[in-house]
Design a protein around this motif. Structure first.
Motif, PDB file in Angstrom:
ATOM      1  N   SER A 200       0.827  -1.209   0.000  1.00  0.00           N
ATOM      2  CA  SER A 200       0.000   0.000   0.000  1.00  0.00           C
ATOM      3  C   SER A 200       0.862   1.261   0.000  1.00  0.00           C
ATOM      4  O   SER A 200       0.514   2.253  -0.656  1.00  0.00           O
ATOM      5  N   PHE A 201       1.986   1.236   0.714  1.00  0.00           N
ATOM      6  CA  PHE A 201       2.892   2.390   0.692  1.00  0.00           C
ATOM      7  C   PHE A 201       3.471   2.605  -0.696  1.00  0.00           C
ATOM      8  O   PHE A 201       3.608   3.739  -1.162  1.00  0.00           O
ATOM      9  N   SER A 202       3.797   1.520  -1.378  1.00  0.00           N
ATOM     10  CA  SER A 202       4.336   1.638  -2.728  1.00  0.00           C
ATOM     11  C   SER A 202       3.302   2.205  -3.686  1.00  0.00           C
ATOM     12  O   SER A 202       3.614   3.066  -4.506  1.00  0.00           O
ATOM     13  N   ILE A 203       2.077   1.727  -3.578  1.00  0.00           N
ATOM     14  CA  ILE A 203       1.018   2.223  -4.456  1.00  0.00           C
ATOM     15  C   ILE A 203       0.750   3.700  -4.198  1.00  0.00           C
ATOM     16  O   ILE A 203       0.621   4.496  -5.130  1.00  0.00           O
ATOM     17  N   TRP A 204       0.709   4.087  -2.919  1.00  0.00           N
ATOM     18  CA  TRP A 204       0.497   5.492  -2.603  1.00  0.00           C
ATOM     19  C   TRP A 204       1.649   6.366  -3.092  1.00  0.00           C
ATOM     20  O   TRP A 204       1.430   7.495  -3.545  1.00  0.00           O
ATOM     21  N   GLY A 205       2.869   5.882  -3.006  1.00  0.00           N
ATOM     22  CA  GLY A 205       4.006   6.645  -3.523  1.00  0.00           C
ATOM     23  C   GLY A 205       3.913   6.860  -5.018  1.00  0.00           C
ATOM     24  O   GLY A 205       4.170   7.957  -5.519  1.00  0.00           O
ATOM     25  N   ILE A 206       3.523   5.815  -5.750  1.00  0.00           N
ATOM     26  CA  ILE A 206       3.380   5.932  -7.197  1.00  0.00           C
ATOM     27  C   ILE A 206       2.246   6.896  -7.546  1.00  0.00           C
ATOM     28  O   ILE A 206       2.383   7.751  -8.432  1.00  0.00           O
ATOM     29  N   VAL A 207       1.131   6.780  -6.850  1.00  0.00           N
ATOM     30  CA  VAL A 207      -0.021   7.646  -7.123  1.00  0.00           C
ATOM     31  C   VAL A 207       0.303   9.105  -6.817  1.00  0.00           C
ATOM     32  O   VAL A 207       0.001  10.001  -7.615  1.00  0.00           O
ATOM     33  N   LEU A 208       0.927   9.365  -5.688  1.00  0.00           N
ATOM     34  CA  LEU A 208       1.250  10.741  -5.318  1.00  0.00           C
ATOM     35  C   LEU A 208       2.247  11.369  -6.293  1.00  0.00           C
ATOM     36  O   LEU A 208       2.109  12.536  -6.671  1.00  0.00           O
ATOM     37  N   ALA A 209       3.238  10.606  -6.715  1.00  0.00           N
ATOM     38  CA  ALA A 209       4.211  11.127  -7.684  1.00  0.00           C
ATOM     39  C   ALA A 209       3.547  11.401  -9.026  1.00  0.00           C
ATOM     40  O   ALA A 209       3.840  12.408  -9.679  1.00  0.00           O
ATOM     41  N   SER A 210       2.637  10.541  -9.434  1.00  0.00           N
ATOM     42  CA  SER A 210       1.938  10.741 -10.702  1.00  0.00           C
ATOM     43  C   SER A 210       1.022  11.963 -10.647  1.00  0.00           C
ATOM     44  O   SER A 210       0.979  12.756 -11.596  1.00  0.00           O
ATOM     45  N   VAL A 211       0.311  12.127  -9.542  1.00  0.00           N
ATOM     46  CA  VAL A 211      -0.577  13.285  -9.397  1.00  0.00           C
ATOM     47  C   VAL A 211       0.224  14.578  -9.357  1.00  0.00           C
ATOM     48  O   VAL A 211      -0.151  15.573  -9.993  1.00  0.00           O
ATOM     49  N   ALA A 212       1.340  14.584  -8.656  1.00  0.00           N
ATOM     50  CA  ALA A 212       2.170  15.790  -8.576  1.00  0.00           C
ATOM     51  C   ALA A 212       2.743  16.143  -9.942  1.00  0.00           C
ATOM     52  O   ALA A 212       2.747  17.310 -10.348  1.00  0.00           O
ATOM     53  N   THR A 213       3.197  15.143 -10.671  1.00  0.00           N
ATOM     54  CA  THR A 213       3.753  15.403 -12.000  1.00  0.00           C
ATOM     55  C   THR A 213       2.671  15.907 -12.941  1.00  0.00           C
ATOM     56  O   THR A 213       2.884  16.867 -13.695  1.00  0.00           O
ATOM     57  N   PHE A 214       1.490  15.275 -12.912  1.00  0.00           N
ATOM     58  CA  PHE A 214       0.393  15.718 -13.756  1.00  0.00           C
ATOM     59  C   PHE A 214      -0.031  17.142 -13.400  1.00  0.00           C
ATOM     60  O   PHE A 214      -0.330  17.951 -14.275  1.00  0.00           O
ATOM     61  N   GLY A 215      -0.038  17.468 -12.117  1.00  0.00           N
ATOM     62  CA  GLY A 215      -0.393  18.818 -11.685  1.00  0.00           C
ATOM     63  C   GLY A 215       0.568  19.863 -12.205  1.00  0.00           C
ATOM     64  O   GLY A 215       0.153  20.930 -12.665  1.00  0.00           O
ATOM     65  N   TRP A 216       1.864  19.561 -12.170  1.00  0.00           N
ATOM     66  CA  TRP A 216       2.837  20.520 -12.670  1.00  0.00           C
ATOM     67  C   TRP A 216       2.766  20.645 -14.184  1.00  0.00           C
ATOM     68  O   TRP A 216       2.971  21.730 -14.733  1.00  0.00           O
ATOM     69  N   VAL A 217       2.434  19.570 -14.874  1.00  0.00           N
ATOM     70  CA  VAL A 217       2.261  19.657 -16.331  1.00  0.00           C
ATOM     71  C   VAL A 217       1.069  20.553 -16.657  1.00  0.00           C
ATOM     72  O   VAL A 217       1.141  21.386 -17.569  1.00  0.00           O
ATOM     73  N   VAL A 218      -0.009  20.430 -15.893  1.00  0.00           N
ATOM     74  CA  VAL A 218      -1.180  21.288 -16.099  1.00  0.00           C
ATOM     75  C   VAL A 218      -0.827  22.746 -15.839  1.00  0.00           C
ATOM     76  O   VAL A 218      -1.232  23.640 -16.592  1.00  0.00           O
ATOM     77  N   VAL A 219      -0.057  23.012 -14.796  1.00  0.00           N
ATOM     78  CA  VAL A 219       0.342  24.390 -14.483  1.00  0.00           C
ATOM     79  C   VAL A 219       1.201  24.977 -15.593  1.00  0.00           C
ATOM     80  O   VAL A 219       1.007  26.128 -16.011  1.00  0.00           O
ATOM     81  N   VAL A 220       2.133  24.198 -16.123  1.00  0.00           N
ATOM     82  CA  VAL A 220       3.016  24.693 -17.181  1.00  0.00           C
ATOM     83  C   VAL A 220       2.226  24.944 -18.463  1.00  0.00           C
ATOM     84  O   VAL A 220       2.407  25.975 -19.130  1.00  0.00           O
ATOM     85  N   VAL A 221       1.335  24.039 -18.818  1.00  0.00           N
ATOM     86  CA  VAL A 221       0.530  24.221 -20.027  1.00  0.00           C
ATOM     87  C   VAL A 221      -0.402  25.421 -19.877  1.00  0.00           C
ATOM     88  O   VAL A 221      -0.551  26.218 -20.816  1.00  0.00           O
ATOM     89  N   ALA A 222      -1.016  25.577 -18.714  1.00  0.00           N
ATOM     90  CA  ALA A 222      -1.897  26.727 -18.487  1.00  0.00           C
ATOM     91  C   ALA A 222      -1.102  28.035 -18.558  1.00  0.00           C
ATOM     92  O   ALA A 222      -1.576  29.010 -19.149  1.00  0.00           O
ATOM     93  N   GLY A 223       0.081  28.052 -17.994  1.00  0.00           N
ATOM     94  CA  GLY A 223       0.916  29.250 -18.081  1.00  0.00           C
ATOM     95  C   GLY A 223       1.322  29.573 -19.501  1.00  0.00           C
ATOM     96  O   GLY A 223       1.353  30.737 -19.910  1.00  0.00           O
ATOM     97  N   ALA A 224       1.616  28.541 -20.288  1.00  0.00           N
ATOM     98  CA  ALA A 224       1.969  28.768 -21.682  1.00  0.00           C
ATOM     99  C   ALA A 224       0.786  29.298 -22.473  1.00  0.00           C
ATOM    100  O   ALA A 224       0.927  30.200 -23.311  1.00  0.00           O
TER     101      ALA A 224
END
Length: 72
Positions: free
Chosen positions: A36-60
């Motif tokens: 469960s810790f591994s799954i949560w780590g993967i999910v949190l990293a994916s959500v954070a990366t997706f969030g930053w991609v959305v921020v960069v695209v919105a800024g562009a």
């Protein structure tokens, strides 16, 4: 999981979220008790990366009209 949490703060560097995903996958394979810790780590990293991609695209997209005014 700690790298997954840290990737919310350091997601703009690709290294931390990538390391969180890689170590999470290794944790899934090697340690069944920490699944469960591994799954949560993967999910949190994916959500954070997706969030930053959305921020960069919105800024562009927001700054795109201003580039046309600067060129003229």
């Amino acid at each position: 999981m700690s790298l997954g949490i840290a990737s919310f703060f350091f997601a703009q560097s690709v290294v931390v979220p990538l390391a969180a995903v890689v170590l999470g996958v290794f944790g899934l394979r090697d340690e069944p008790a920490g699944r469960s810790f591994s799954i949560w780590g993967i999910v949190l990293a994916s959500v954070a990366t997706f969030g930053w991609v959305v921020v960069v695209v919105a800024g562009a997209l927001i700054s795109l009209p201003f580039l046309f005014f600067a060129a003229s």
